[in-house]
Structure formats: C-alpha cells, structure tokens
Design an enzyme around this catalytic site. Structure first.
Site, PDB file in Angstrom:
ATOM      1  N   GLU A   1      84.122  49.019  25.885  1.00 51.00           N
ATOM      2  CA  GLU A   1      83.991  49.426  27.291  1.00 51.00           C
ATOM      3  C   GLU A   1      84.046  48.221  28.233  1.00 51.00           C
ATOM      4  OE1 GLU A   1      80.169  50.993  28.466  1.00 51.00           O
ATOM      5  OE2 GLU A   1      80.999  52.083  30.157  1.00 51.00           O
TER       6      GLU A   1
ATOM      7  N   LYS B   1      86.739  52.854  26.216  1.00 49.49           N
ATOM      8  CA  LYS B   1      86.009  53.513  27.308  1.00 49.49           C
ATOM      9  C   LYS B   1      86.333  52.731  28.572  1.00 49.49           C
ATOM     10  CE  LYS B   1      81.524  55.088  28.920  1.00 49.49           C
ATOM     11  NZ  LYS B   1      80.317  55.821  28.524  1.00 49.49           N
TER      12      LYS B   1
HETATM   13  C1  5MM Z   1      78.951  52.206  32.963  1.00 46.52           C
HETATM   14  O1  5MM Z   1      77.905  52.787  32.261  1.00 46.52           O
HETATM   15  C2  5MM Z   1      78.246  53.611  31.163  1.00 46.52           C
HETATM   16  C3  5MM Z   1      78.841  54.907  31.607  1.00 46.52           C
HETATM   17  O2  5MM Z   1      77.997  55.500  32.546  1.00 46.52           O
HETATM   18  P1  5MM Z   1      78.563  56.091  33.939  1.00 46.52           P
HETATM   19  O3  5MM Z   1      79.379  57.309  33.571  1.00 46.52           O
HETATM   20  O4  5MM Z   1      77.325  56.424  34.707  1.00 46.52           O
HETATM   21  O5  5MM Z   1      79.382  55.021  34.563  1.00 46.52           O
HETATM   22  C4  5MM Z   1      76.965  53.879  30.372  1.00 46.52           C
HETATM   23  O6  5MM Z   1      77.271  54.262  29.059  1.00 46.52           O
HETATM   24  C5  5MM Z   1      76.100  52.647  30.361  1.00 46.52           C
HETATM   25  O7  5MM Z   1      76.646  51.739  29.468  1.00 46.52           O
HETATM   26  C6  5MM Z   1      74.701  53.048  29.995  1.00 46.52           C
HETATM   27  O8  5MM Z   1      74.190  53.817  31.034  1.00 46.52           O
HETATM   28  C7  5MM Z   1      73.804  51.855  29.691  1.00 46.52           C
HETATM   29  O9  5MM Z   1      73.608  51.093  30.824  1.00 46.52           O
HETATM   30  P2  5MM Z   1      72.695  49.761  30.792  1.00 46.52           P
HETATM   31  O10 5MM Z   1      72.666  49.345  32.227  1.00 46.52           O
HETATM   32  O11 5MM Z   1      71.341  50.145  30.294  1.00 46.52           O
HETATM   33  O12 5MM Z   1      73.374  48.773  29.901  1.00 46.52           O
END
Ligand code: 5MM
Length: 337
Positions: free
Chosen positions: A180, A222
């Site tokens: 990602e 991703k």
């Molecule tokens: C970008 O964040 C990922 C996808 O979420 P959105 O659809 O809200 O953009 C998400 O998987 C993210 O990696 C997790 O929420 C973990 O975030 P943190 O900030 O705890 O690393």
C-alpha cells in the site's frame, strides 16, 4: 514459497461482488481517529467492541472476501468469547494483518515519511501465519507538496525498497503481500499532479519488486484513487476519477498483478462508492487485465461508528447502515450502482 497457497488466497480475496474491510487501525489511530470523534474512550475493551460491531455481524460474509486486522484484534474475541479469527474462518473470510509499524518522519528526506517495521518481520509473519493470517498489509505514505518539491524520488525509492523486502518476506512465509503505497489526497495539488505522482510511485514500487524477484502475480496492490487534493478547489467528478485512475494504473502496473484494491483516503462514504463504480465502468471502456475491489476503512466505518456512538442499544441500527454501505460497495465493484 508455496504458490498454490498464495493463489488460493488471491482468488478468494478477489471474488467478484466482494471486497476487503480495512479494520487494521493501530491503537493510536483507533483511539484518536475512530473512538474519540464519537465520544468513546480508547481502551482495549472499547476497541474490542468497535471491532465486534464490524467483524461479528450476520451476513457480512456476503460482501466481504477479506478483512485486515491489527495485532490486538487478531488476539481478541467477541462478547461470547469466541475469537474473531474463528468467527472469520467460519465465514470463509480471508484474514489479513497489518504488519508495518507506522510511517515515521524521515531525517534523510525532510518533510517525508519512511515506514518502519522490517526488523524481526520474518518471525512475525511466521507467527501470524500460524494464527490464521493469509495476507499482510504494509503502508507507505507519499505526501504531495508541490511548493516544497515533494515527493522526492529518493523517498519514494526508499519506501519502495522496503515494500519489496516486505513482499519478499511475505512470500517466504506463504502470505500474500498487500502493498500500500498511499499517495495522500491532502494538499492543494490538482488532479493531474495526483495522476503523475501516483503513476511515478507505482512505477518505482514495481521496479523494486522486480529487482528483488518478487512476482507481481502473487501481490495485491492497495492504491489511492486519482483524485484532486482536498484543498485544490478542483471539483471531484466520478467519471474523471474513473477514467484517470484506470489510465494511470494501465500505464504503471504489471498486467499480471494478483489484484488491485482501493483505499478511500478520506473521501466520504458516498464519494468512495461512486468513484469505485466509475472505475469499474471505465475498466470496461479502456480495458483492464487486472481485477479490482474495495479495501476501505473510513468510507465504511465512519457512518457506522457515528450511529453506534459506543452504545449497545445502537448496535442493530449501526449494523443496518454497515450492511447498506457494504451492499453499495459490492454493487459498485461490478459497476452496477
Ligand atoms: C490509508 O489507510 C488505510 C485505508 O483506510 P482508508 O480507506 O480510510 O483510507 C488503512 O488500512 C490504514 O492503513 C489503517 O487505518 C491503519 O492506519 P494507521 O494510521 O494506524 O497506520
């Protein structure tokens, strides 16, 4: 590396009409960005109740092929003390785990972030496989700030090298890497800049995967959709997002990639769903050899959490909203909205 295991995981995850819930917030994000806004204290028990709302709902398996968990959740249970991993396995939902340890400010690249967590990753992946995880997610963060000349190729390359090493270790442990490299939508950049930066980032990431001999066929990307920066003043139009995102991907990723999933990145629930639908439509127009689906966190969770507000008496209503969002995302995945 046992390719049949990786193939089985990818085929399940990319089942048409289903997607992947990203409920992998680290404790800090869960507490500050999910629970605090709805007036709920960030405690292990409240995080467990938050996860239960989404993971232990009858019928979510109709729309979910996979979920990404955080370490704490992988080891937690529902209110009847049934482990979440058992609940998910019973529903044949593929279990994923976030394995990065967060994007940290870089000394080498001021204003940019490099993701931590490679040390000891091999052992952690082996342990997660034993606990039932079949894919793992690693997030790198790319910031656009044209006034400051960001992102730099150096920071993109460094994050890409780490992503490639992580992917290599995943394969060694028979775990599908979900890579990602998130290009943030925060900023004043227009959509053409977002397209250029996302395309450049993905090109560099796949160069590094190739350099390490990581076969893209066993990788899930991703990615961010191509959207204008949130402070750009440019209108977000779904048709344009669909056309630009598909063009950018066709120009930047290997044709044989295992799959592409989209993050929501701060878009509203409605915007993310409409944009996903437009991408599905545009894949028919431009042609796209890759499979895609959603892997949203905020765009699925936020309306549900607001309805729940931490109260048991709101669970049923919150889960109705949840299933409605999942249903619409599942339609959008097929361009049927
Ligand atoms: C970008 O964040 C990922 C996808 O979420 P959105 O659809 O809200 O953009 C998400 O998987 C993210 O990696 C997790 O929420 C973990 O975030 P943190 O900030 O705890 O690393």
């Amino acid at each position: 590396m046992q390719t049949p295991i990786l193939i089985e995981t990818i085929e399940k995850m990319m089942t048409p009409g289903k997607g992947v819930l990203a409920i992998d917030e680290s404790n800090g994000t869960a507490d500050k960005k999910r629970l605090a806004p709805i007036g709920v204290n960030g405690t292990p028990e409240n995080r467990r109740r938050f996860r239960e709302l989404f993971l232990d709902m009858d019928g979510n398996e109709t729309f979910l092929s996979g979920v990404i968990l955080y370490d704490e959740t992988l080891k937690q249970s529902n209110s009847d003390e049934k482990p979440f991993v058992d609940i998910l396995a019973d529903k044949d939902i593929v279990i994923g785990i976030k394995v990065d340890e967060g994007a940290k400010d870089s000394d080498e690249f001021p204003g940019e972030k490099i993701t931590a967590g490679i040390d000891g990753l091999d052992e952690r992946l082996a342990g997660y496989y034993e606990l039932g995880a079949r894919f793992a997610k690693w997030r790198a963060v790319i910031t656009i700030d044209t006034d400051s000349g960001l992102p730099t190729d150096g920071a993109i390359r460094k994050n890409a090298e780490i992503l490639a090493r992580y992917a290599e270790l995943c394969h060694k442990n028979n775990i599908v890497p979900m890579i990602e490299p998130e290009v943030l939508l925060q900023g004043s950049h227009k959509m053409d800049i977002a397209e250029q930066v996302t395309g450049r980032t993905l090109t560099i990431v796949f160069e590094e995967l190739d350099r390490r001999g990581v076969d893209a066929k066993y990788v899930i990307l991703k990615t961010s959709m191509v959207v204008p920066g949130d402070a750009s003043g440019e209108l977000m139009e779904s048709e344009k997002v669909g056309a630009t995102t598909v063009r950018m991907l066709n120009n930047s990723i290997p044709q044989n990639i295992g799959g592409v999933v989209f993050l929501s990145g701060g878009q509203t629930s409605e915007q993310a769903t409409e944009n996903l639908d437009a991408i599905a439509d545009e894949m028919q127009v431009q042609g796209a050899p890759w499979m895609m689906t959603f892997s949203f966190s905020r765009a699925i969770e936020m309306p549900v959490l607001e309805a729940w507000a931490g109260k048991d008496e709101n669970v049923a209503e919150a889960q109705e909203i949840y299933v409605d969002i999942l249903k619409r995302d599942a339609w959008a995945q097929r361009g049927m909205l």
